[in-house]
Design a protein around this motif. Structure first.
Motif, mmCIF file in Angstrom:
data_model
loop_
_atom_site.group_PDB
_atom_site.id
_atom_site.type_symbol
_atom_site.label_atom_id
_atom_site.label_comp_id
_atom_site.label_asym_id
_atom_site.label_seq_id
_atom_site.Cartn_x
_atom_site.Cartn_y
_atom_site.Cartn_z
ATOM 1 N N VAL A 44 9.353 14.188 17.118
ATOM 2 C CA VAL A 44 10.041 13.780 15.894
ATOM 3 C C VAL A 44 9.400 12.470 15.443
ATOM 4 O O VAL A 44 9.465 11.471 16.147
ATOM 5 N N VAL A 45 8.762 12.483 14.271
ATOM 6 C CA VAL A 45 8.061 11.299 13.785
ATOM 7 C C VAL A 45 8.516 10.970 12.368
ATOM 8 O O VAL A 45 9.114 11.794 11.686
ATOM 9 N N ALA A 46 8.194 9.752 11.952
ATOM 10 C CA ALA A 46 8.507 9.301 10.593
ATOM 11 C C ALA A 46 7.234 8.709 10.002
ATOM 12 O O ALA A 46 7.037 7.495 10.029
ATOM 13 N N PRO A 47 6.344 9.565 9.476
ATOM 14 C CA PRO A 47 5.109 9.045 8.890
ATOM 15 C C PRO A 47 5.411 8.140 7.702
ATOM 16 O O PRO A 47 6.483 8.224 7.100
ATOM 17 N N ASP A 48 4.435 7.304 7.349
ATOM 18 C CA ASP A 48 4.632 6.418 6.200
ATOM 19 C C ASP A 48 4.818 7.219 4.920
ATOM 20 O O ASP A 48 5.673 6.892 4.105
ATOM 21 N N LEU A 49 4.032 8.269 4.739
ATOM 22 C CA LEU A 49 4.191 9.181 3.606
ATOM 23 C C LEU A 49 3.839 10.587 4.064
ATOM 24 O O LEU A 49 3.090 10.764 5.018
ATOM 25 N N LEU A 50 4.366 11.557 3.336
ATOM 26 C CA LEU A 50 3.976 12.936 3.581
ATOM 27 C C LEU A 50 4.119 13.730 2.292
ATOM 28 O O LEU A 50 4.911 13.392 1.420
ATOM 29 N N TYR A 51 3.290 14.758 2.207
ATOM 30 C CA TYR A 51 3.301 15.648 1.052
ATOM 31 C C TYR A 51 3.563 17.061 1.549
ATOM 32 O O TYR A 51 2.976 17.501 2.549
ATOM 33 N N VAL A 52 4.444 17.764 0.838
ATOM 34 C CA VAL A 52 4.743 19.156 1.143
ATOM 35 C C VAL A 52 4.557 19.961 -0.140
ATOM 36 O O VAL A 52 5.158 19.651 -1.176
ATOM 37 N N SER A 53 3.699 20.987 -0.080
ATOM 38 C CA SER A 53 3.474 21.843 -1.242
ATOM 39 C C SER A 53 4.736 22.642 -1.546
ATOM 40 O O SER A 53 5.590 22.847 -0.676
ATOM 41 N N ILE B 186 0.838 -1.204 0.000
ATOM 42 C CA ILE B 186 0.000 0.000 0.000
ATOM 43 C C ILE B 186 0.870 1.248 0.000
ATOM 44 O O ILE B 186 0.624 2.186 -0.760
ATOM 45 N N SER B 187 1.893 1.251 0.823
ATOM 46 C CA SER B 187 2.793 2.402 0.890
ATOM 47 C C SER B 187 3.455 2.665 -0.461
ATOM 48 O O SER B 187 3.500 3.805 -0.933
ATOM 49 N N GLY B 188 3.957 1.614 -1.079
ATOM 50 C CA GLY B 188 4.602 1.759 -2.392
ATOM 51 C C GLY B 188 3.639 2.227 -3.460
ATOM 52 O O GLY B 188 3.962 3.115 -4.266
ATOM 53 N N ASP B 189 2.428 1.642 -3.480
ATOM 54 C CA ASP B 189 1.423 2.048 -4.472
ATOM 55 C C ASP B 189 1.020 3.506 -4.277
ATOM 56 O O ASP B 189 0.912 4.267 -5.242
ATOM 57 N N LEU B 190 0.781 3.897 -3.020
ATOM 58 C CA LEU B 190 0.362 5.274 -2.747
ATOM 59 C C LEU B 190 1.452 6.263 -3.138
ATOM 60 O O LEU B 190 1.182 7.284 -3.773
ATOM 61 N N PHE B 191 2.695 5.939 -2.790
ATOM 62 C CA PHE B 191 3.801 6.802 -3.184
ATOM 63 C C PHE B 191 3.870 6.928 -4.708
ATOM 64 O O PHE B 191 4.005 8.027 -5.250
ATOM 65 N N ALA B 192 3.758 5.792 -5.406
ATOM 66 C CA ALA B 192 3.850 5.803 -6.873
ATOM 67 C C ALA B 192 2.716 6.614 -7.503
ATOM 68 O O ALA B 192 2.943 7.374 -8.455
ATOM 69 N N LEU B 193 1.521 6.469 -6.981
ATOM 70 C CA LEU B 193 0.373 7.208 -7.528
ATOM 71 C C LEU B 193 0.535 8.713 -7.319
ATOM 72 O O LEU B 193 0.290 9.503 -8.239
ATOM 73 N N ILE B 194 0.959 9.103 -6.136
ATOM 74 C CA ILE B 194 1.154 10.536 -5.873
ATOM 75 C C ILE B 194 2.344 11.059 -6.657
ATOM 76 O O ILE B 194 2.288 12.153 -7.243
ATOM 77 N N TRP B 195 3.432 10.301 -6.714
ATOM 78 C CA TRP B 195 4.615 10.731 -7.465
ATOM 79 C C TRP B 195 4.268 10.926 -8.940
ATOM 80 O O TRP B 195 4.680 11.920 -9.556
ATOM 81 N N THR B 196 3.507 10.001 -9.514
ATOM 82 C CA THR B 196 3.101 10.114 -10.917
ATOM 83 C C THR B 196 2.254 11.366 -11.131
ATOM 84 O O THR B 196 2.445 12.108 -12.106
#
Length: 195
Positions: A86-95, A52-62
């Protein structure tokens, strides 16, 4: 460097850990995080979590390749909200607007626009309580909790008062995840939460 001893709600003294302590934690393949100076350790994720993490990253990256409005990062990647958080979320987006202020050569020093956690048996309760409160307090615009066990995404959006009540999207209902932070992005849960 340790902070002064502070009393917990039960009256027992405890020492809050800081970022200086955090950088000394072992590089042991586990996720180490600080929330309000308390150390949390999470084991490596399971296969479905990683899918799920890989798919979500790939979809957002695309999406971002075609619409360069920001940047997406995946764990392990630290977000330093404060000396005690200090945390390490699975994914994050920064505008792009925020990236200039918060993305450093080492980590994010400040508040991402969107934070994503993928729940697991060992993190589900923490994701829903302690980390949700941290992200709300810090000023995160959106917080997504992806739950592979129930095939649901709980989406928290910021209002003036804090996070609004969670919007629950499900694979079974054929829901599509979208966000104003990335206009035009559409993530069908049938694709994201596939077996």
């Amino acid at each position: 460097m340790k902070s002064p001893t502070q009393a917990s709600p039960e009256g027992d003294p405890r020492v809050k850990l800081t970022y200086d302590d955090f950088v000394l934690f072992p590089d042991d393949g586990k996720r180490h995080e600080l929330v309000d100076g308390e150390h949390y350790v999470t084991p490596s994720p399971n296969t479905r979590h990683q899918q799920i993490s890989g798919d979500l990253f790939a979809l957002i990256w695309t999406y971002l390749e075609a619409h360069p409005v920001g940047r997406v990062f995946h764990a392990p990647y630290d977000v330093v909200f404060s000396d005690f958080d200090v945390v390490a979320p699975d994914l994050l987006y920064v505008s792009n607007e925020r990236a200039a202020e918060v993305v450093t050569a080492q980590h994010v020093q400040g508040v991402p626009d969107v934070v994503v956690e993928i729940a697991s048996p060992g993190t589900r309760k923490r994701d829903e309580t302690i980390k949700r409160r941290l992200y709300e307090r810090a000023g995160v615009s959106e917080y997504w909790i992806v739950d592979p066990e129930t095939d649901v995404v709980r989406l928290y959006r910021r209002t003036r008062e804090g996070f609004d009540r969670a919007m629950e999207l499900s694979r079974e209902a054929g829901d599509v995840l979208a966000t104003p932070s990335m206009p035009g992005l559409a993530l069908p849960l049938t694709r994201l939460l596939r077996d």
